[in-house]
Design a protein around this motif. Sequence first.
Motif, short mmCIF file in Angstrom:
data_model
loop_
_atom_site.label_atom_id
_atom_site.label_comp_id
_atom_site.label_asym_id
_atom_site.label_seq_id
_atom_site.Cartn_x
_atom_site.Cartn_y
_atom_site.Cartn_z
N PHE A 49 0.83 -1.20 0.00
CA PHE A 49 0.00 0.00 0.00
C PHE A 49 0.87 1.25 0.00
CE2 PHE A 49 -3.53 -2.42 2.51
CZ PHE A 49 -3.86 -3.13 1.37
N LYS A 50 1.92 1.25 0.82
CA LYS A 50 2.82 2.42 0.88
C LYS A 50 3.57 2.59 -0.43
CE LYS A 50 3.49 2.24 5.84
NZ LYS A 50 4.40 1.91 6.94
N LYS A 51 4.06 1.48 -0.98
CA LYS A 51 4.85 1.54 -2.21
C LYS A 51 4.07 2.14 -3.37
CE LYS A 51 7.40 -1.40 -5.42
NZ LYS A 51 7.83 -2.77 -5.74
N TYR A 52 2.81 1.75 -3.51
CA TYR A 52 2.00 2.20 -4.64
C TYR A 52 1.10 3.38 -4.31
CZ TYR A 52 3.71 -1.99 -6.91
OH TYR A 52 4.52 -2.94 -7.45
N GLY A 53 1.16 3.88 -3.09
CA GLY A 53 0.41 5.08 -2.74
C GLY A 53 -1.08 4.85 -2.55
N PHE A 54 -1.46 3.70 -2.02
CA PHE A 54 -2.88 3.41 -1.77
C PHE A 54 -3.27 3.97 -0.41
CE2 PHE A 54 -2.28 -0.72 -4.40
CZ PHE A 54 -2.39 -0.01 -5.58
N GLU A 55 -3.46 5.29 -0.36
CA GLU A 55 -3.76 5.94 0.92
C GLU A 55 -5.08 5.48 1.51
OE1 GLU A 55 -3.07 8.04 -1.82
OE2 GLU A 55 -0.98 8.41 -1.34
N LYS A 56 -6.09 5.30 0.67
CA LYS A 56 -7.40 4.89 1.16
C LYS A 56 -7.32 3.49 1.79
CE LYS A 56 -12.23 4.57 -0.22
NZ LYS A 56 -13.19 4.79 -1.30
N LYS A 57 -6.59 2.58 1.14
CA LYS A 57 -6.44 1.24 1.69
C LYS A 57 -5.64 1.25 2.99
CE LYS A 57 -7.09 -1.66 -2.33
NZ LYS A 57 -6.68 -2.90 -2.98
N MET A 58 -4.62 2.10 3.07
CA MET A 58 -3.84 2.19 4.32
C MET A 58 -4.72 2.67 5.45
SD MET A 58 0.01 3.50 3.22
CE MET A 58 -0.47 5.17 3.18
N LYS A 59 -5.57 3.67 5.19
CA LYS A 59 -6.46 4.20 6.21
C LYS A 59 -7.46 3.13 6.65
CE LYS A 59 -9.88 7.72 7.09
NZ LYS A 59 -11.08 8.23 6.48
N GLN A 60 -8.04 2.42 5.70
CA GLN A 60 -9.01 1.39 6.02
C GLN A 60 -8.36 0.23 6.77
OE1 GLN A 60 -10.68 0.55 2.16
NE2 GLN A 60 -12.37 1.98 2.48
N ALA A 61 -7.12 -0.10 6.44
CA ALA A 61 -6.41 -1.17 7.14
C ALA A 61 -6.17 -0.79 8.60
CB ALA A 61 -5.09 -1.48 6.45
N LYS A 62 -5.81 0.47 8.84
CA LYS A 62 -5.62 0.93 10.22
C LYS A 62 -6.94 0.86 11.00
CE LYS A 62 -1.71 3.98 9.37
NZ LYS A 62 -1.22 5.36 9.36
N GLU A 63 -8.03 1.25 10.36
CA GLU A 63 -9.34 1.19 11.02
C GLU A 63 -9.71 -0.26 11.33
OE1 GLU A 63 -12.03 3.10 8.32
OE2 GLU A 63 -11.32 5.11 8.84
N ALA A 64 -9.49 -1.15 10.39
CA ALA A 64 -9.83 -2.56 10.61
C ALA A 64 -9.00 -3.14 11.75
CB ALA A 64 -9.61 -3.36 9.33
N LYS A 65 -7.72 -2.79 11.81
CA LYS A 65 -6.87 -3.27 12.90
C LYS A 65 -7.35 -2.72 14.24
CE LYS A 65 -2.37 -3.61 11.91
NZ LYS A 65 -1.05 -3.17 11.41
N PHE A 66 -7.74 -1.45 14.28
CA PHE A 66 -8.25 -0.83 15.50
C PHE A 66 -9.51 -1.55 15.98
CE2 PHE A 66 -11.18 2.27 17.41
CZ PHE A 66 -10.46 2.61 18.54
N PHE A 67 -10.45 -1.77 15.06
CA PHE A 67 -11.68 -2.47 15.43
C PHE A 67 -11.40 -3.91 15.82
CE2 PHE A 67 -13.77 0.89 12.75
CZ PHE A 67 -14.36 1.54 13.82
N GLY A 68 -10.40 -4.52 15.21
CA GLY A 68 -10.02 -5.88 15.58
C GLY A 68 -9.50 -5.95 17.01
N VAL A 69 -8.68 -4.98 17.40
CA VAL A 69 -8.17 -4.94 18.77
C VAL A 69 -9.34 -4.73 19.75
CG1 VAL A 69 -6.76 -3.59 20.38
CG2 VAL A 69 -5.85 -4.19 18.14
N LEU A 70 -10.24 -3.81 19.42
CA LEU A 70 -11.42 -3.60 20.28
C LEU A 70 -12.26 -4.87 20.39
CD1 LEU A 70 -12.76 -0.06 19.29
CD2 LEU A 70 -11.58 -0.73 21.38
N PHE A 71 -12.41 -5.58 19.30
CA PHE A 71 -13.16 -6.82 19.30
C PHE A 71 -12.56 -7.83 20.28
CE2 PHE A 71 -13.34 -11.17 17.55
CZ PHE A 71 -14.69 -11.42 17.68
#
Length: 85
Positions: A49-71
């Motif tokens: 994601f960083k290499k190809y500049g997929f900012e939206k995917k990076m943001k969504q991945a961080k959100e999914a990880k956050f919700f996963g930790v809360l879960f």
Amino acid sequence: MNLEEENREKRKNASLTVEEWLTFFFFPLKDKTTLFSKESFNEIEEKRFKKYGFEKKMKQAKEAKFFGVLFYINLILIIIVVFNR
């Protein structure tokens, strides 16, 4: 704008697939207990994601990880409450 540039913009603004999102959700933390120093799927995907500049995917991945930790925190709390009755 030619076809290649349009495709590049589409990929840059694309959302995570359901499978990618679930992977980040259910495996939010890095596993440092393995004997081999292989990277996890999440680490490889984050680098891509960083290499190809997929900012939206990076943001969504961080959100999914956050919700996963809360879960997992909520799951542990529920288990504690149920077994302490």
